[in-house]
Structure formats: C-alpha cells, structure tokens
Design a protein around this motif. Structure first.
Motif, mmCIF file in Angstrom:
data_model
loop_
_atom_site.group_PDB
_atom_site.id
_atom_site.type_symbol
_atom_site.label_atom_id
_atom_site.label_comp_id
_atom_site.label_asym_id
_atom_site.label_seq_id
_atom_site.Cartn_x
_atom_site.Cartn_y
_atom_site.Cartn_z
ATOM 1 N N LYS A 1 0.818 -1.214 0.000
ATOM 2 C CA LYS A 1 0.000 0.000 0.000
ATOM 3 C C LYS A 1 0.850 1.261 0.000
ATOM 4 C CE LYS A 1 -3.927 -2.060 2.469
ATOM 5 N NZ LYS A 1 -4.784 -1.957 3.655
ATOM 6 N N THR A 2 1.997 1.232 0.672
ATOM 7 C CA THR A 2 2.862 2.433 0.781
ATOM 8 C C THR A 2 4.180 2.145 0.108
ATOM 9 O OG1 THR A 2 3.658 1.660 2.907
ATOM 10 C CG2 THR A 2 1.786 3.142 2.932
ATOM 11 N N ARG B 1 -5.526 -0.616 -3.735
ATOM 12 C CA ARG B 1 -5.098 0.046 -4.957
ATOM 13 C C ARG B 1 -6.285 0.681 -5.683
ATOM 14 N NH1 ARG B 1 0.120 -1.160 -6.085
ATOM 15 N NH2 ARG B 1 1.000 -2.807 -4.817
ATOM 16 N N MET C 1 -6.995 3.940 -3.855
ATOM 17 C CA MET C 1 -6.013 4.979 -4.199
ATOM 18 C C MET C 1 -6.203 5.453 -5.638
ATOM 19 S SD MET C 1 -2.496 3.836 -2.293
ATOM 20 C CE MET C 1 -2.478 2.155 -2.925
ATOM 21 N N HIS C 2 -6.533 4.529 -6.531
ATOM 22 C CA HIS C 2 -6.762 4.881 -7.927
ATOM 23 C C HIS C 2 -7.955 5.829 -8.067
ATOM 24 C CE1 HIS C 2 -6.828 4.206 -12.313
ATOM 25 N NE2 HIS C 2 -8.148 4.255 -12.180
ATOM 26 N N ALA D 1 -7.187 9.267 -6.699
ATOM 27 C CA ALA D 1 -6.384 10.053 -7.642
ATOM 28 C C ALA D 1 -7.247 10.610 -8.773
ATOM 29 C CB ALA D 1 -5.254 9.200 -8.209
ATOM 30 N N LYS E 1 1.551 8.685 -11.106
ATOM 31 C CA LYS E 1 0.900 8.318 -9.841
ATOM 32 C C LYS E 1 0.063 7.053 -10.003
ATOM 33 C CE LYS E 1 -1.809 10.439 -6.147
ATOM 34 N NZ LYS E 1 -2.511 11.683 -5.721
ATOM 35 N N LEU E 2 -0.691 6.956 -11.093
ATOM 36 C CA LEU E 2 -1.519 5.758 -11.317
ATOM 37 C C LEU E 2 -0.665 4.524 -11.538
ATOM 38 C CD1 LEU E 2 -4.333 7.206 -13.614
ATOM 39 C CD2 LEU E 2 -4.444 6.730 -11.172
ATOM 40 N N ILE F 1 0.416 3.501 -8.208
ATOM 41 C CA ILE F 1 -0.656 2.824 -7.453
ATOM 42 C C ILE F 1 -0.829 1.392 -7.948
ATOM 43 C CG2 ILE F 1 -3.149 2.833 -7.043
ATOM 44 C CD1 ILE F 1 -2.971 5.896 -7.071
ATOM 45 N N PHE G 1 -3.265 -0.103 -9.755
ATOM 46 C CA PHE G 1 -4.549 -0.782 -9.859
ATOM 47 C C PHE G 1 -4.769 -1.306 -11.279
ATOM 48 C CE2 PHE G 1 -9.125 -0.514 -10.843
ATOM 49 C CZ PHE G 1 -9.586 -1.515 -10.005
#
Length: 451
Positions: A59-60, A101, A104-105, A108, A211-212, A215, A217
């Motif tokens: 996750k991080t 994910r 987070m996706h 974003a 960023k994606l 992540i 996903f």
C-alpha cells in the motif's frame, strides 16, 4: 480458489509490476524465505504475519533497495510463486491489495476531476478579466470620439479651419490603430492562456500517469490508454476553444471595421458640411464684394462724373457770358459781324461740350472695364480657392460652371448697371445741351434780326 488460480494471480502481479514498488515487497519476501532456508521451517503464524506485512508494504511505496534493485530475478519470482502455491491465505492478501489500490486509484481520479473543475473555472475567470480590459479601452475611446464629433457643428465649422477636421481625422486613425493593437494583444493573451492551459494540463496528466502507475490498480498499458483518453478530451476542448477564440477575434475585427466605417462616414459628413459651408460662405463673400461701392458706384467714376459736371457748368457760364456780352452792345452800333462772331463762339462751345462728352464716355467705359476685370479676377480666385479646398460639386457640375452660374451674372449685372448709368447721363446731358444750344440760337437769331 484452486491452486492454479493463485499461481495465475501471482504471474500477473510479477509481470505487471516489474518497474514499481511491488518489486521491493517481492524481494523482501524472497529474502525472508532465504533466511529460513526452507518453507518447512516457517511456521504458519510466521507465514501469516509476513503476508500481512507484505500486504501493508504494497500500500505504501518505499525507496529502492540496493540489495535487490528494482526488478526481481526469475529465480526469485519462482521462489515467491512456489512459496504461496496452494495457499488459500493468498486470496485474502490479493483482495486487500486490490481494494487498497482501487481506493487509491479512485482517489487520484477524483482529485484530477476536482483539479480539472477548479482549473477550468480559473481559466474562465482569467479570460473574462482579459476581455473586460479590452472592452474598457473600446468604451473610453468610443465616448471620446463621440464627444469630439458632437462638438463639430455649423457654428464651429465656420469659425474653425480645415486643420480642426484634419486633427479629428488623425485622432480617429490613431484610435483605430490603438484598438487594432489592443485586439491583437487580446488575441495574444488568449493564446497565451490556451498555451498555459495546455502546459498545465500536460504537466498534471503526466504526474497523474506516474501516480496511477505507482498505485498499480491498472496495468501500465491500460493507464497509458486512460491518460491518452484524458489528453484527447482536453485537446478537443482546447481546439473548440481555439475555434471560439478565432470567431471572437474575427467578430471583434468586423465590428471594429464597421464602427470605424461609421466614424469615417460621420467625419465625411462634417467634412462635406465644412466644404459646403465654406463654399457658400465664399460665394456670399463674393456677392457682398460685388455689392460694395467699388463695384456698384466706383469712386473713380464718381470723380469723373463730377469733373464732367463741373466742365458743363463752365460751358454753361461761358454761353451765358457770351449772351450777356451781346446784350451789352449798343443797339446803334450792333452789326451782323458782331452777332456772327458770338454765334461762332457758341458753336465752339457746343463742339467742346460734345468732345467733353466723348471723353467722359470713354473714361467711364474704361473704368467699367477695369472693374469688370477686377471682378472676373475675384471670381477666378474664388474658383481656385474652391478647387484647393475641394468644395462639394453638385452632380454633373464643375467649378467653372458654379462660377459662371453664381458669379458671372453679378459681374455682368454690375457692368450693365454702369453702362445704363452712363447712358442715362448721356441722355440727360444731350437733352440739356441741345435745349441750351437751341435757346442760344434763338437769342442769336433775334439779335441778328435786330442787327
């Protein structure tokens, strides 16, 4: 799930996240297995705890490790795959990974939508601000030109010279150029806003793509397709806005052309009015000049008439003196010779009177011709003035025709008036002189009979 399902999921993760932080978690898991030599030495509790830590680390993202680098080797991937093969606990780990994910996706993407909304509002506000600055110049200059045009009326046109009209025309041209430059600056400012918008969108979407991918996903090809769709959407909006800007600039230019065409027409009306007033005023001045004494009753002619009258008075007195002299002759000594002598002197005076009248006529006609030439010269000067000042011409007319119609009739009128006056003087003089001479002859005849 069947064991082969977990293996397929592992294969997908290993292939999809070769260049992201997932590699670090894989490397750490492999390191953990190496440190325990064999999977049989690892207790279920240890394996479960390590799986939970593995899911949390996914996750991080963490920094790169020097020990394993970014990409695990094929052997390490096979060891990891074999370590969870057949484990039903892997499903829970992957579900948690997928949910985290996804969250987070979506976060974003929501941030991107919020940014896009605020960015569009800010760009619109900047556009309106730029538009207001452009309209303020237009409003101020329109009011100024309207005030200047309203000041030019018949009274001011008669008082002012052509320079005032020239200054106004130059001011209109100056304002037109300034507003054209302002529209060009406005267009440049809008294009700069579009370029700024394009640049900021590109930067943000590039960061969004990174960023994606971080992540994880979606697979990288899917993220690339998503980013391309977003960019295509923004590009379509920018193209539509560019088309709208082109239309706005075109309409502004057309409106400005129409506005200054109206200003030019208003200026032309005042210019024509100035020339018309100037033409009428010049013609009126010419008429006033033709009504002055120098043309109606020239001083030179008046003096010549006085000289003529004085000479006629002198002739009259001479005739009277001759008759008095005849009267003074005593009757006994009065002879025909004396009467004939006085008669001859009276005839000489008659001849002098006719000669004087002839000279008087020639002098008056000469004066009249001089005044006519002077008036014609004034008319020609007026024609030259009208041509120089571009006076308005009625349809089918020329400056020569205007002068002939409005000036030459006055010139001819004054000339005819002078001739009529001369003719009247001649008639009066002839009548007076004829009667005087007739009376003198009657007296002579009487004294001849006496003699």
């Amino acid at each position: 799930p069947k064991p082969r399902d977990s293996v397929e999921i592992c294969d997908m993760l290993v292939r999809g996240y070769e260049r992201i932080n997932f590699n670090r978690a894989v490397a750490k898991q492999v390191a953990f297995m190496k440190s325990n030599k064999s999977l049989k030495l690892v207790s279920p509790r240890q394996r479960q705890g390590e799986s939970v830590r593995f899911a949390e680390e996914l996750k991080t993202p963490a920094p790169k490790t020097k020990e394993f680098g970014e990409t695990p080797s094929a052997m390490e991937a096979r060891l990891f795959r074999s370590s969870i093969k057949g484990s039903f606990r892997a499903k829970g780990i992957f579900d948690q990974m997928k949910a985290a994910r996804y969250e987070m996706h979506m976060k974003a993407m929501q941030e991107y939508e919020q940014w896009a909304k605020e960015f569009t509002m800010n760009m619109k506000e900047e556009y309106e601000s730029t538009k207001r600055e452009n309209s303020s110049l237009k409003t101020n200059t329109d009011n100024e030109l309207e005030r200047e045009l309203s000041k030019i009326n018949d009274e001011s046109l008669l008082k002012s010279s052509e320079k005032a009209l020239t200054n106004l025309r130059e001011r209109i041209a100056e304002v037109k150029g300034a507003r054209k430059d302002e529209i060009s600056s406005f267009e440049t400012a809008l294009q700069e806003l579009q370029n700024k918008k394009k640049k900021l969108i590109s930067e943000y979407v590039t960061n969004l793509q990174a960023k994606l991918i971080g992540i994880g996903f979606l697979l990288e090809p899917q993220i690339v397709n998503l980013i391309e769709e977003i960019l295509a959407k923004h590009q379509k909006e920018i193209e539509a806005e560019n088309t709208e800007i082109e239309g706005i600039i075109k309409r502004l230019l057309e409106k400005e052309e129409s506005t200054f065409s109206e200003y030019s027409k208003k200026w032309d009306i005042r210019k024509d009015r100035y020339y018309s007033l100037n033409q009428n005023q010049s013609l009126e001045q010419f008429k006033q000049q033709m009504n002055e004494l120098r043309f109606v009753n020239p001083v030179e002619r008046c003096e010549r008439i006085k000289e003529f009258m004085n000479y006629q008075i002198h002739l009259f007195n001479e005739r009277k003196n001759l008759l008095f002299n005849l009267k003074e002759i005593p009757m006994p000594i009065m002879g025909i010779q004396s009467v004939n002598k006085i008669e001859q002197q009276l005839h000489d005076l008659k001849e002098d009177s006719m000669n004087n009248l002839k000279l008087f006529r020639e002098d008056c006609l000469s004066i009249q011709e001089e005044k006519k030439d002077e008036a014609v010269q004034l008319a020609n000067s007026l024609k030259d003035y009208l041509e120089k000042n571009k006076a308005l011409l009625p349809k089918g007319k020329t400056y020569e025709a205007i002068i002939e119609e409005q000036c030459y009739p006055l010139i001819e009128l004054r000339y005819k008036e002078g001739k009529a006056l001369l003719q009247s003087i001649e008639q009066s003089f002839n009548k007076f002189d004829t009667q005087t001479h007739k009376h003198c002859e009657n007296v002579i005849n009487f004294y001849r009979l006496v003699a």
